[in-house]
Design a protein around this motif. Sequence first.
Motif, PDB file in Angstrom:
ATOM      1  N   TYR A  37      40.673  35.673  47.511  1.00 57.56           N
ATOM      2  CA  TYR A  37      41.394  36.683  46.732  1.00 57.56           C
ATOM      3  C   TYR A  37      42.890  36.424  46.756  1.00 57.56           C
ATOM      4  O   TYR A  37      43.570  36.555  45.739  1.00 57.56           O
ATOM      5  CB  TYR A  37      41.105  38.086  47.270  1.00 57.56           C
ATOM      6  N   GLU A  66      42.943  43.479  46.638  1.00 54.85           N
ATOM      7  CA  GLU A  66      41.673  43.076  47.245  1.00 54.85           C
ATOM      8  C   GLU A  66      41.900  42.232  48.492  1.00 54.85           C
ATOM      9  O   GLU A  66      41.214  42.381  49.501  1.00 54.85           O
ATOM     10  CB  GLU A  66      40.833  42.294  46.235  1.00 54.85           C
ATOM     11  N   SER A  67      42.875  41.335  48.418  1.00 57.93           N
ATOM     12  CA  SER A  67      43.181  40.489  49.569  1.00 57.93           C
ATOM     13  C   SER A  67      43.736  41.325  50.718  1.00 57.93           C
ATOM     14  O   SER A  67      43.427  41.068  51.884  1.00 57.93           O
ATOM     15  CB  SER A  67      44.172  39.412  49.166  1.00 57.93           C
ATOM     16  N   ASN A  70      40.862  43.052  52.460  1.00 61.13           N
ATOM     17  CA  ASN A  70      39.976  42.161  53.214  1.00 61.13           C
ATOM     18  C   ASN A  70      40.733  41.254  54.173  1.00 61.13           C
ATOM     19  O   ASN A  70      40.227  40.201  54.547  1.00 61.13           O
ATOM     20  CB  ASN A  70      39.166  41.286  52.244  1.00 61.13           C
TER      21      ASN A  70
END
Length: 106
Positions: A37, A66-67, A70
Amino acid sequence: MSSHGNPSSANDPRQPSAARPYVPAVISTQDLPIDYYGFIAVVFGIAGVMFRYKLSSWLAIVFCAESLANMRNIETDLKQISMAMMFAIMGLVTNYMGLARPGTKG
């Protein structure tokens, strides 16, 4: 879920005294998998700045989020996310507030 009156509770093979809490294995930062991501966010951010694609800059923002959600390693991932966010914001600023492209109105 009480099993006081259940006759099968006497035959229960589980042993609560043998239960141990889960401890994840320690992995070095070099062996962590690639943050796809974050990489995609950097690619979209650079494309948004260089080619002045609005969609690419917005996708870079989405992949940055998103990165960030996560993130596994705070040091290396935060550097990559901050770089991708910088490119995405620069792309949005140049697209929406920058000079007009030749041949376009407005």
